[in-house]
Scaffold this active site. Structure first.
Site, PDB file in Angstrom:
ATOM      1  N   SER A 171      46.555  25.124  53.319  1.00 31.37           N
ATOM      2  CA  SER A 171      45.905  26.364  53.790  1.00 31.37           C
ATOM      3  C   SER A 171      46.987  27.363  54.150  1.00 31.37           C
ATOM      4  O   SER A 171      47.761  27.142  55.094  1.00 31.37           O
ATOM      5  CB  SER A 171      45.048  26.072  55.015  1.00 31.37           C
ATOM      6  N   HIS A 181      44.604  26.847  49.294  1.00 29.89           N
ATOM      7  CA  HIS A 181      43.403  27.067  50.108  1.00 29.89           C
ATOM      8  C   HIS A 181      43.552  28.396  50.848  1.00 29.89           C
ATOM      9  O   HIS A 181      44.536  28.626  51.565  1.00 29.89           O
ATOM     10  CB  HIS A 181      43.223  25.903  51.087  1.00 29.89           C
ATOM     11  N   ASP A 192      41.846  31.030  53.374  1.00 35.55           N
ATOM     12  CA  ASP A 192      40.840  31.144  54.435  1.00 35.55           C
ATOM     13  C   ASP A 192      40.526  32.603  54.748  1.00 35.55           C
ATOM     14  O   ASP A 192      41.397  33.343  55.196  1.00 35.55           O
ATOM     15  CB  ASP A 192      41.353  30.463  55.709  1.00 35.55           C
ATOM     16  N   MET A 224      38.352  35.121  57.037  1.00 30.86           N
ATOM     17  CA  MET A 224      37.585  35.209  58.294  1.00 30.86           C
ATOM     18  C   MET A 224      37.306  36.672  58.618  1.00 30.86           C
ATOM     19  O   MET A 224      38.167  37.529  58.396  1.00 30.86           O
ATOM     20  CB  MET A 224      38.380  34.566  59.426  1.00 30.86           C
ATOM     21  N   HIS A 282      37.900  29.980  50.768  1.00 33.82           N
ATOM     22  CA  HIS A 282      36.957  29.479  51.773  1.00 33.82           C
ATOM     23  C   HIS A 282      36.473  30.677  52.586  1.00 33.82           C
ATOM     24  O   HIS A 282      37.204  31.202  53.426  1.00 33.82           O
ATOM     25  CB  HIS A 282      37.674  28.441  52.650  1.00 33.82           C
ATOM     26  N   MET A 313      34.621  32.390  55.370  1.00 31.81           N
ATOM     27  CA  MET A 313      33.986  32.249  56.688  1.00 31.81           C
ATOM     28  C   MET A 313      33.551  33.656  57.074  1.00 31.81           C
ATOM     29  O   MET A 313      34.120  34.290  57.971  1.00 31.81           O
ATOM     30  CB  MET A 313      34.988  31.644  57.685  1.00 31.81           C
ATOM     31  N   MET A 365      33.904  20.540  57.142  1.00 33.60           N
ATOM     32  CA  MET A 365      34.795  21.010  58.208  1.00 33.60           C
ATOM     33  C   MET A 365      34.986  19.892  59.232  1.00 33.60           C
ATOM     34  O   MET A 365      34.009  19.375  59.790  1.00 33.60           O
ATOM     35  CB  MET A 365      34.206  22.233  58.915  1.00 33.60           C
ATOM     36  N   ASP A 413      38.509  19.733  55.598  1.00 32.88           N
ATOM     37  CA  ASP A 413      39.306  20.859  56.098  1.00 32.88           C
ATOM     38  C   ASP A 413      39.372  20.854  57.616  1.00 32.88           C
ATOM     39  O   ASP A 413      38.354  21.029  58.288  1.00 32.88           O
ATOM     40  CB  ASP A 413      38.639  22.160  55.595  1.00 32.88           C
TER      41      ASP A 413
HETATM   42  C1  DX5 Z   1      39.834  26.638  59.808  1.00 35.50           C
HETATM   43  C2  DX5 Z   1      40.306  26.778  58.368  1.00 35.50           C
HETATM   44  C3  DX5 Z   1      41.229  25.684  57.939  1.00 35.50           C
HETATM   45  C4  DX5 Z   1      42.501  25.608  58.732  1.00 35.50           C
HETATM   46  C5  DX5 Z   1      43.190  24.308  58.503  1.00 35.50           C
HETATM   47  O1  DX5 Z   1      38.829  27.567  60.046  1.00 35.50           O
HETATM   48  O2  DX5 Z   1      39.201  26.775  57.478  1.00 35.50           O
HETATM   49  O3  DX5 Z   1      41.485  25.775  56.554  1.00 35.50           O
HETATM   50  O4  DX5 Z   1      43.378  26.641  58.439  1.00 35.50           O
HETATM   51  O5  DX5 Z   1      44.324  24.294  59.303  1.00 35.50           O
HETATM   52  P1  DX5 Z   1      44.863  22.964  59.966  1.00 35.50           P
HETATM   53  O6  DX5 Z   1      45.243  22.043  58.858  1.00 35.50           O
HETATM   54  O7  DX5 Z   1      46.023  23.461  60.764  1.00 35.50           O
HETATM   55  O8  DX5 Z   1      43.750  22.412  60.816  1.00 35.50           O
HETATM   56 ZN    ZN Z   2      39.518  26.488  55.276  1.00 38.63          ZN
END
Ligand code: DX5
Ligand code: ZN
Length: 239
Positions: free
Chosen positions: A12, A37, A39, A41, A70, A72, A141, A183
């Site tokens: 990620s 990956h 992320d 947000m 991903h 969110m 998750m 994840d």
């Molecule tokens: C959390 C993200 C993850 C996160 C994983 O909302 O979707 O992808 O970055 O990070 P680690 O491996 O540090 O938990």
């Molecule tokens: Zn993620």
């Protein structure tokens, strides 16, 4: 026909150094990772704000590894064509964030990407009931979404095992494989347990980007994860 790898590592980039993101992407791929990956947000569906399609487009030329977006975010649909155009290969979203989950899954595929559903720790499995056909990926998750660096929630293991049974049943009926990605909080010390529960694709942010080798590469931690997976003996996984 080329055989898919048995396990996939998906660093990620949330935990990467954003001031040199292109190099970070190249380094994790050079270290042996399989997917990037990504992320996203929105400070609405989750309490944090990260990166969007422009950053996806910027890293796209830096690797041939698939970009695993991903989302969110809420709402979801307007971002799907933008990420597809920016070079995403897989796009996952949370069922609570879309009014019409089946429509959003179809939209992702119509734009040439593989479609995934992401399930929070408290999200029940019935969200999968009528959408196994339009699904390519289930993202479990193992932390609450919003931040990197959180601890793995152990209850995720039973959930992963239950989803593995559904995926295997679906594969027996249709011959189609759905990826099972996990994840949150994954490290060399627990990745084997996550594999034994039935996952085939592993996201790791802080564990990989927080552990650069002396030369700035990530081979050491990726090697420890691969070694932990090497003897996880599950027949027929990710074939
Ligand atoms: C959390 C993200 C993850 C996160 C994983 O909302 O979707 O992808 O970055 O990070 P680690 O491996 O540090 O938990
Ligand atoms: Zn993620």
């Amino acid at each position: 026909m080329e055989r898919e790898p048995r396990y996939r590592l998906a660093p990620s980039i949330l935990s990467a150094d954003f001031a040199r993101l292109g190099e970070e992407v190249e380094r994790v791929v050079a270290a042996g990772c399989d997917l990037i990956h990504f992320d996203v947000m929105d400070n609405h569906y989750v309490p944090n704000l990260t990166i969007g399609p422009m950053v996806c487009e910027a890293i796209r030329p830096r690797t041939t590894a698939p970009i695993d977006v991903h989302l969110m975010v809420k709402p979801v649909d307007a971002l799907v064509p933008l990420f597809a155009k920016a070079g995403a290969d897989l796009i996952s979203f949370h069922p609570e964030a879309s009014e019409h989950v089946d429509r959003t899954l179809s939209l992702i595929r119509e734009h040439g990407c593989r479609a995934g559903l992401a399930l929070n720790p408290a999200t029940p499995l019935h969200h999968l009931d009528h959408v196994m056909d339009p699904l390519d990926l289930i993202l479990v998750m193992s932390v609450n979404p919003g931040f990197g660096g959180q601890s793995f929630i152990p209850a995720a293991l039973d959930k992963i095992a239950a989803i593995r049974r559904r995926i295997d049943r679906h594969a027996a009926e249709t011959g189609r494989t759905i990826w099972l990605e996990v994840d949150g909080g994954i490290k060399p010390a627990n990745i084997r347990a996550v594999a034994d529960a039935g996952a085939d694709t592993f996201v790791a942010g802080s564990a990989i980007f927080g552990a650069a080798d002396a030369d700035g590469g990530y081979r050491g931690v990726v090697g420890r994860m691969r070694a932990a997976l090497a003897d996880a003996g599950i027949e027929g996984r990710a074939a």
